[in-house]
Every structure is written in C-alpha cells, then in structure tokens.
Design an enzyme around this catalytic site. Structure first.
Site, mmCIF file in Angstrom:
data_model
loop_
_atom_site.group_PDB
_atom_site.id
_atom_site.type_symbol
_atom_site.label_atom_id
_atom_site.label_comp_id
_atom_site.label_asym_id
_atom_site.label_seq_id
_atom_site.Cartn_x
_atom_site.Cartn_y
_atom_site.Cartn_z
ATOM 1 N N TYR A 1 20.805 -17.065 -8.480
ATOM 2 C CA TYR A 1 21.080 -17.630 -9.809
ATOM 3 C C TYR A 1 21.829 -16.623 -10.691
ATOM 4 C CZ TYR A 1 20.052 -19.942 -14.278
ATOM 5 O OH TYR A 1 20.158 -20.560 -15.501
ATOM 6 N N LYS B 1 25.616 -17.001 -12.212
ATOM 7 C CA LYS B 1 25.851 -17.052 -13.656
ATOM 8 C C LYS B 1 26.737 -15.896 -14.119
ATOM 9 C CE LYS B 1 23.592 -20.804 -14.624
ATOM 10 N NZ LYS B 1 24.271 -21.969 -15.206
HETATM 11 P P1 NAP Z 1 17.809 -29.230 -16.275
HETATM 12 O O1 NAP Z 1 16.876 -29.780 -17.304
HETATM 13 O O2 NAP Z 1 17.325 -29.066 -14.875
HETATM 14 O O3 NAP Z 1 19.150 -30.104 -16.305
HETATM 15 C C1 NAP Z 1 20.201 -29.860 -15.405
HETATM 16 C C2 NAP Z 1 20.875 -31.177 -15.089
HETATM 17 O O4 NAP Z 1 21.908 -30.925 -14.106
HETATM 18 C C3 NAP Z 1 19.906 -32.189 -14.465
HETATM 19 O O5 NAP Z 1 20.130 -33.463 -15.001
HETATM 20 C C4 NAP Z 1 20.266 -32.104 -12.996
HETATM 21 O O6 NAP Z 1 19.944 -33.276 -12.261
HETATM 22 C C5 NAP Z 1 21.767 -31.892 -13.068
HETATM 23 N N1 NAP Z 1 22.304 -31.424 -11.798
HETATM 24 C C6 NAP Z 1 21.674 -30.685 -10.836
HETATM 25 N N2 NAP Z 1 22.486 -30.507 -9.781
HETATM 26 C C7 NAP Z 1 23.642 -31.148 -10.064
HETATM 27 C C8 NAP Z 1 24.861 -31.344 -9.341
HETATM 28 N N3 NAP Z 1 25.040 -30.846 -8.109
HETATM 29 N N4 NAP Z 1 25.850 -32.062 -9.928
HETATM 30 C C9 NAP Z 1 25.678 -32.606 -11.149
HETATM 31 N N5 NAP Z 1 24.538 -32.480 -11.876
HETATM 32 C C10 NAP Z 1 23.532 -31.740 -11.333
HETATM 33 O O7 NAP Z 1 18.337 -27.780 -16.711
HETATM 34 P P2 NAP Z 1 18.610 -27.169 -18.169
HETATM 35 O O8 NAP Z 1 17.504 -26.240 -18.467
HETATM 36 O O9 NAP Z 1 18.999 -28.215 -19.143
HETATM 37 O O10 NAP Z 1 19.868 -26.264 -17.798
HETATM 38 C C11 NAP Z 1 21.213 -26.640 -18.099
HETATM 39 C C12 NAP Z 1 22.110 -25.440 -17.835
HETATM 40 O O11 NAP Z 1 21.675 -24.333 -18.642
HETATM 41 C C13 NAP Z 1 22.055 -24.942 -16.386
HETATM 42 O O12 NAP Z 1 23.326 -24.502 -15.981
HETATM 43 C C14 NAP Z 1 21.107 -23.762 -16.471
HETATM 44 O O13 NAP Z 1 21.329 -22.829 -15.445
HETATM 45 C C15 NAP Z 1 21.463 -23.195 -17.834
HETATM 46 N N6 NAP Z 1 20.433 -22.359 -18.427
HETATM 47 C C16 NAP Z 1 19.200 -22.866 -18.720
HETATM 48 C C17 NAP Z 1 18.247 -22.027 -19.288
HETATM 49 C C18 NAP Z 1 16.872 -22.506 -19.654
HETATM 50 O O14 NAP Z 1 16.048 -21.679 -20.068
HETATM 51 N N7 NAP Z 1 16.565 -23.780 -19.550
HETATM 52 C C19 NAP Z 1 18.549 -20.684 -19.520
HETATM 53 C C20 NAP Z 1 19.810 -20.214 -19.208
HETATM 54 C C21 NAP Z 1 20.758 -21.055 -18.666
HETATM 55 P P3 NAP Z 1 18.442 -33.427 -11.657
HETATM 56 O O15 NAP Z 1 17.648 -33.946 -12.816
HETATM 57 O O16 NAP Z 1 18.544 -34.415 -10.563
HETATM 58 O O17 NAP Z 1 18.031 -32.077 -11.192
#
Ligand code: NAP
Length: 246
Positions: free
Chosen positions: A154, A158
């Site tokens: 990861y 990133k």
């Molecule tokens: P999340 O709630 O898991 O949402 C991610 C979304 O992306 C989900 O709807 C997921 O579908 C979808 N997805 C997964 N694989 C995919 C693919 N191959 N093609 C298209 N869509 C896909 O995550 P989040 O926390 O909102 O994170 C959003 C972004 O922020 C990510 O890039 C994550 O790495 C980044 N981020 C998050 C955090 C945090 O603390 N939450 C911190 C730093 C960075 P499914 O529901 O089917 O999985």
C-alpha cells in the site's frame, strides 16, 4: 469556485471518501460519473446525487483493467461529451508484514492503487488535452510519506502516485491540465473501521488534532484542487492528517 457546466469522474465513488467527494461536487452543480467496482454502491450513490439537481451516471469500473477504463470513458463521452475533472480515488489495502506478504497481494494493491491511476489519467488526458483544460486529483496517503508497518504494498503504491502526479503535472501543464495529490491521514471509513480498537487508540496518540479525520475533511481539499481557483497549483500534495505528518 465556478464549476459551471463541468463534468467530473470519481473512481471508487460508491462509498467512503469518493462518495463524499462526489457529494461535494454535486452541491456545487458539477455533473458526475460515479464509477466503482461495486454496482450496488454505484446505483445508490447515483440516486442520492441526482437529488442535488445534477446529471449523474453510474458506471461499473475496475480501474486496474484497461478495457474497463476505456469503456468508462466511452460512456462518459457518450453522455456528456467532455471530462473536466478526474478524481483517482479507488483504492484497496491487503495488509501483511513484508516477509509474509503474498505476491498476489502485492500485485492487486499496486494494480488497483497505482496502475489504475495511470490507466484513468491516460484516458482522461486525451479529452482534457483537446479541451485545453483539466484537473486531475489523485488520492495518495500519509503511508506514502511515513511508511507503515504491514503496508509495504500500500505505501509503495501511494508513494508511486506522488511521482506519477508530478510527472503528469510537468507533461501537461502547457495544455491547461493540473495534476495534484491529496494525502489523507487516518480517516473514518470502512477501510479504517476494520482496524482493531487498540491500534486505533495508538494511532490517535500520533495525531495532534486528537481525532481521526472525517470524509468531508478530505473532500474539501480535493474540491479546491479540482476547481478553476487552483489554476497555478500543479504537482503538489496537500496533506489532510490533523498534523500527524508535516
Ligand atoms: P473505501 O471505503 O474502501 O472505498 C473505496 C471504494 O473503491 C469502494 O467503493 C471500493 O469498492 C472501490 N474500489 C475498490 N477496488 C476498486 C477497483 N478495482 N475499481 C474501482 N473501484 C474500486 O475506502 P476509503 O477509505 O474511502 O478510501 C478512498 C481512497 O482514500 C483510497 O484510495 C484509500 O487508499 C485512500 N485513503 C484512505 C484513508 C483512510 O483512512 N480511509 C487514508 C489514506 C488514504 P468495494 O466497496 O467493492 O471495495
């Protein structure tokens, strides 16, 4: 911020941070393509977003597959005939210590988190170049800058996004296209809900603001970078982490 007539694609827009970004755009009158691997989440998001009076379409997308990305952009061209904003938000985790990390877990995280940004940006830039205008905002992570035990795949994906963002910024600034990244710290979503309570407590001790972020904290930074107001900002990273890393 005047987004009049603009169209945005939010990948992984079905839930979490992507969904909040999409809602922020809808409130500002931006027409939307919500693309996610989860079709149920897409339908639900589209129904909620059209309530803001914008046009919104839902697309089933796997960002790691070139054919799926191509189809997504063809659908957007057919529906809107333009694309002004690309938010590369889709991302996954498959954690494990390096020695125990399976090759397939490395590959799937890097393919979705990093190759997906390459594939979507390459497609979007074709249209943005012709329009001589575009905004690309990529979602990185604090893990890219600090590393994180258990997240070799990861944090590498990133960190790769940051190099890719700066390169897009250099290659396409002359075409009116900016590329920036937002690096969230710990944000309350399904991705972090799965962490054990003791890990969350330890994390909060590292955050001067004393709390996890909320999805709107990230969405506000993304929407600024996606707006015409950020015209002279390109190749940068905005950290949204409550002071955890600075
Ligand atoms: P999340 O709630 O898991 O949402 C991610 C979304 O992306 C989900 O709807 C997921 O579908 C979808 N997805 C997964 N694989 C995919 C693919 N191959 N093609 C298209 N869509 C896909 O995550 P989040 O926390 O909102 O994170 C959003 C972004 O922020 C990510 O890039 C994550 O790495 C980044 N981020 C998050 C955090 C945090 O603390 N939450 C911190 C730093 C960075 P499914 O529901 O089917 O999985």
């Amino acid at each position: 911020m005047d987004f009049k007539g603009q169209v945005a694609l939010v990948t992984g827009g079905g839930r979490g941070i992507g969904r909040a970004i999409a809602e922020g755009f809808a409130k500002k009158g931006v027409n939307l393509a919500i693309a996610d691997i989860n079709p149920d989440a897409v339908s639900e998001a589209v129904a909620a977003l059209t309530a803001f009076g914008v046009r919104a379409i839902g697309i089933s997308l796997d960002v790691s597959k070139a054919e799926s990305v191509k189809k997504t952009f063809d659908d957007i061209r057919k529906e809107f005939n333009r694309i002004d904003i690309l938010i590369n938000n889709a991302g996954i985790t498959k954690d494990g210590l390096l020695l125990r990390m399976k090759e397939e877990d490395w590959d799937s995280v890097v393919n979705i988190n990093l190759k997906g940004v390459f594939l979507c940006s390459r497609e979007a830039i074709k249209d943005m170049s012709k329009q001589r205008y575009g905004r690309i905002v990529n979602i990185s992570s604090v893990a890219a800058f600090m590393g994180n035990a258990g997240q070799a795949n990861y944090s590498a994906s990133k960190a790769g996004i940051v190099g890719l963002t700066k390169t897009i910024a250099k290659e396409y600034a002359g075409r009116g296209i900016t590329a920036n990244a937002v690096a969230p710290g710990f944000i309350k979503t399904a991705m972090t809900d799965v962490l054990p309570e003791n890990v969350k407590e330890e994390m909060i001790k590292l955050i001067p603001a004393g709390r996890f972020g909320i999805v709107e904290d990230v969405a506000n930074a993304v929407i600024f970078l996606a707006s015409p107001d950020s015209d002279y900002i390109t190749g940068h990273v905005i950290h949204v982490n409550g002071g955890m890393y600075m």
